[in-house]
Design an enzyme around this catalytic site. Structure first.
Site, PDB file in Angstrom:
ATOM      1  N   LYS A 102     -56.851 -12.894  45.284  1.00  0.00           N
ATOM      2  CA  LYS A 102     -55.758 -11.927  45.094  1.00  0.00           C
ATOM      3  C   LYS A 102     -55.143 -11.664  46.446  1.00  0.00           C
ATOM      4  O   LYS A 102     -55.811 -11.823  47.479  1.00  0.00           O
ATOM      5  CB  LYS A 102     -56.327 -10.615  44.539  1.00  0.00           C
ATOM      6  CG  LYS A 102     -55.314  -9.797  43.774  1.00  0.00           C
ATOM      7  CD  LYS A 102     -55.243 -10.242  42.335  1.00  0.00           C
ATOM      8  CE  LYS A 102     -54.120  -9.581  41.592  1.00  0.00           C
ATOM      9  NZ  LYS A 102     -54.211  -9.872  40.142  1.00  0.00           N
TER      10      LYS A 102
ATOM     11  N   ASP B 271     -47.904 -10.335  40.389  1.00  0.00           N
ATOM     12  CA  ASP B 271     -48.640  -9.159  39.913  1.00  0.00           C
ATOM     13  C   ASP B 271     -47.615  -8.016  40.037  1.00  0.00           C
ATOM     14  O   ASP B 271     -46.407  -8.293  40.064  1.00  0.00           O
ATOM     15  CB  ASP B 271     -49.914  -8.935  40.769  1.00  0.00           C
ATOM     16  CG  ASP B 271     -50.900  -7.984  40.101  1.00  0.00           C
ATOM     17  OD1 ASP B 271     -51.660  -8.421  39.230  1.00  0.00           O
ATOM     18  OD2 ASP B 271     -50.919  -6.775  40.440  1.00  0.00           O
TER      19      ASP B 271
HETATM   20  N1  GLU Z   1     -51.779 -11.122  38.360  1.00  0.00           N
HETATM   21  C1  GLU Z   1     -52.204 -11.665  37.107  1.00  0.00           C
HETATM   22  C2  GLU Z   1     -53.613 -11.235  36.797  1.00  0.00           C
HETATM   23  O1  GLU Z   1     -53.989 -10.128  37.120  1.00  0.00           O
HETATM   24  C3  GLU Z   1     -51.951 -13.171  37.005  1.00  0.00           C
HETATM   25  C4  GLU Z   1     -52.599 -14.008  38.051  1.00  0.00           C
HETATM   26  C5  GLU Z   1     -52.187 -15.489  37.991  1.00  0.00           C
HETATM   27  O2  GLU Z   1     -51.444 -15.888  37.095  1.00  0.00           O
HETATM   28  O3  GLU Z   1     -52.665 -16.200  38.870  1.00  0.00           O
HETATM   29  O4  GLU Z   1     -54.400 -11.919  36.202  1.00  0.00           O
END
Ligand code: GLU
Length: 447
Positions: free
Chosen positions: A126, A166
């Protein structure tokens, strides 16, 4: 067992004392996974969980940028590369003033379990920045994204780490980020997901998190021979996840009565129809307005300032805004009003007090790492299409998404069902997510 969990948490707390959200996410996993480890010979004594709570790598960097008036600003950029035992790091980027190490480590830790549950080969990561995209011009957003990628591009790649969106990072930001990566690295590759359709994106990716959350809720309801038909649904948030959760809930016959943003919530007793939802999508995605403006267009709805929608009576609640947006008191109100199902579209929106209230009353409750995994799962499908240099149709992607959500639901039942038949989806998701990563870590040795 209580003592084992406490000793573990003491060690993690000593090392991460100023990271409350991260400790909250770890505690939730520890409570269900430590007893499982103790009862499973191959995992016991291998210190797997203590290895999993330490990021493989955490990068912070300076992001300088110039605003439209020529003034220079500096934000902090981050990428947490949490675990790559089952695949390259994968997870979104969040641009929001509340972003810090604790928030991103909690999100990266959750992502490891979530990605493992999807059945696809993706590790967890992340990233993001404390940059606030609110009230910034497109040119300022572009300059910020370009500066951010100027550094991030050294640490990512299609076989190393594949970021996505996100909160605060949508298709506009992914475009600017991709453009700078392509320029610096001189390669056109699937290094980001959530891309535009004409440059490597996947159909259904924008819809996937919200649709997946509703597919998961529908599977939970089906275990009680129930469905969305005729149900009152409250949803928080009004971004990408909330919008498409609303769209799918309406399609399945639910009556969606609320949406919200950081200023408050709208309550439309008559139900938010497909037509009203298109107005909201235009308002939020194109005009970048506030949810309160809904009542200008639809005056029979009311706007409740400074509150979350959990005091509105409902059958199904879908928290799709942000972490810790639904507390113990909200949970009691939901239960008192007869809510039968809470399915998280956001990451960790329910506090530990709220979760134990739902478990005590034995209602259907799904944690985000299971129920919102449709987003990253479809990112995984976008990566597959990029590797194949091929595009699947809308129906093909949607069908795969539905299969993945059904398989996550089945894994939660496998590891979460008790003797009475009640499914603890938190326990199920944590253990099922853990097993795959733990097996890979054991096979690969102490690295
Ligand atoms: N931010 C999204 C999540 O919390 C998607 C992450 C992604 O597609 O890599 O899963």
């Amino acid at each position: 067992m209580k003592e084992k969990i406490e000793t573990f948490m003491e060690e993690v707390t000593a090392r991460n004392a100023h990271e409350p959200e991260f400790l909250q996410a770890v505690q939730e996993v520890a409570e269900t996974v430590i007893p499982y480890i103790a009862s499973t010979e191959i995992y016991d004594g291998k210190n797997i969980l203590i290895r999993m709570v330490e990021p493989e790598r955490a990068i912070t960097f300076r992001v300088p940028w110039v605003d439209d008036d020529g003034e220079i600003h500096v934000n902090r950029g981050y990428r947490i590369q949490m675990n790559s035992a089952i695949g390259p790091y994968k997870g979104g980027l969040r641009f929001h003033p509340t972003v810090n190490m604790s928030i991103l480590k909690f999100l990266a830790f959750e992502q490891v379990f979530k990605n493992s549950l999807t059945t696809l080969p993706m590790g967890g990561g992340k990233g993001g920045s404390d940059f606030d995209p609110k009230d910034k011009s497109d040119a300022e957003i572009m300059r910020f994204c370009h500066s951010f990628m100027g550094e991030l591009c050294r640490h990512i790649g299609p076989n190393t780490d594949i970021p996505a969106g996100d909160i605060g990072v949508g298709s506009r930001e992914i475009g600017f980020l991709f453009g700078m990566y392509r320029k610096i690295r001189n390669e056109f590759t699937g290094v980001l997901t959530g891309k535009g359709l004409s440059w490597g994106g996947s159909l259904i990716r924008p819809e996937a998190t919200g649709y997946g959350t509703v597919y998961f809720a529908a599977s939970m309801l089906a275990t009680k021979n129930d469905s969305f038909k005729g149900k009152i649904v409250t949803i928080s948030g009004s971004g990408n996840v909330a919008q498409y959760a609303a769209e799918k809930a309406i399609q399945l016959g639910g009556k969606v009565v609320t949406l919200s943003d950081s200023s408050g919530y709208i309550h439309d007793k008559d139900g938010i129809t497909k037509e009203k939802l298109s107005y909201i999508m235009q308002l939020k995605n194109i005009d970048r307005g506030r949810i309160s403006q809904y009542t200008d267009k639809y005056p029979t709805a009311k706007f409740v300032e400074g509150k979350t929608p959990w005091d509105v009576p409902c059958d199904i609640a879908l928290p799709c805004a942000t972490q810790n947006e639904l507390n113990g008191d909200d949970a009691k109100t939901l239960l008192k009003n007869g809510c039968i199902c809470v399915c998280e579209g956001a990451n960790m929106p329910s506090t530990p007090e709220a979760i134990s209230a739902f478990h005590k009353e034995k209602i259907l409750f799904a944690p985000g790492k299971a129920s919102n995994a449709g987003g990253v799962a479809t990112s995984g499908l976008e990566m597959t299409q990029n590797s194949l240099r091929y595009n699947w149709t809308r129906e093909e992607v949607d069908q795969k998404l539905q299969q993945i959500m059904a398989s996550i639901h089945a894994s939660c039942i496998e590891y979460g069902i008790d003797k009475s038949g009640y499914v603890d989806y938190v326990k199920g998701a944590n253990i099922a997510g853990f097993v795959k990563v733990a097996d890979a870590m054991l096979a690969q040795g102490v690295v």
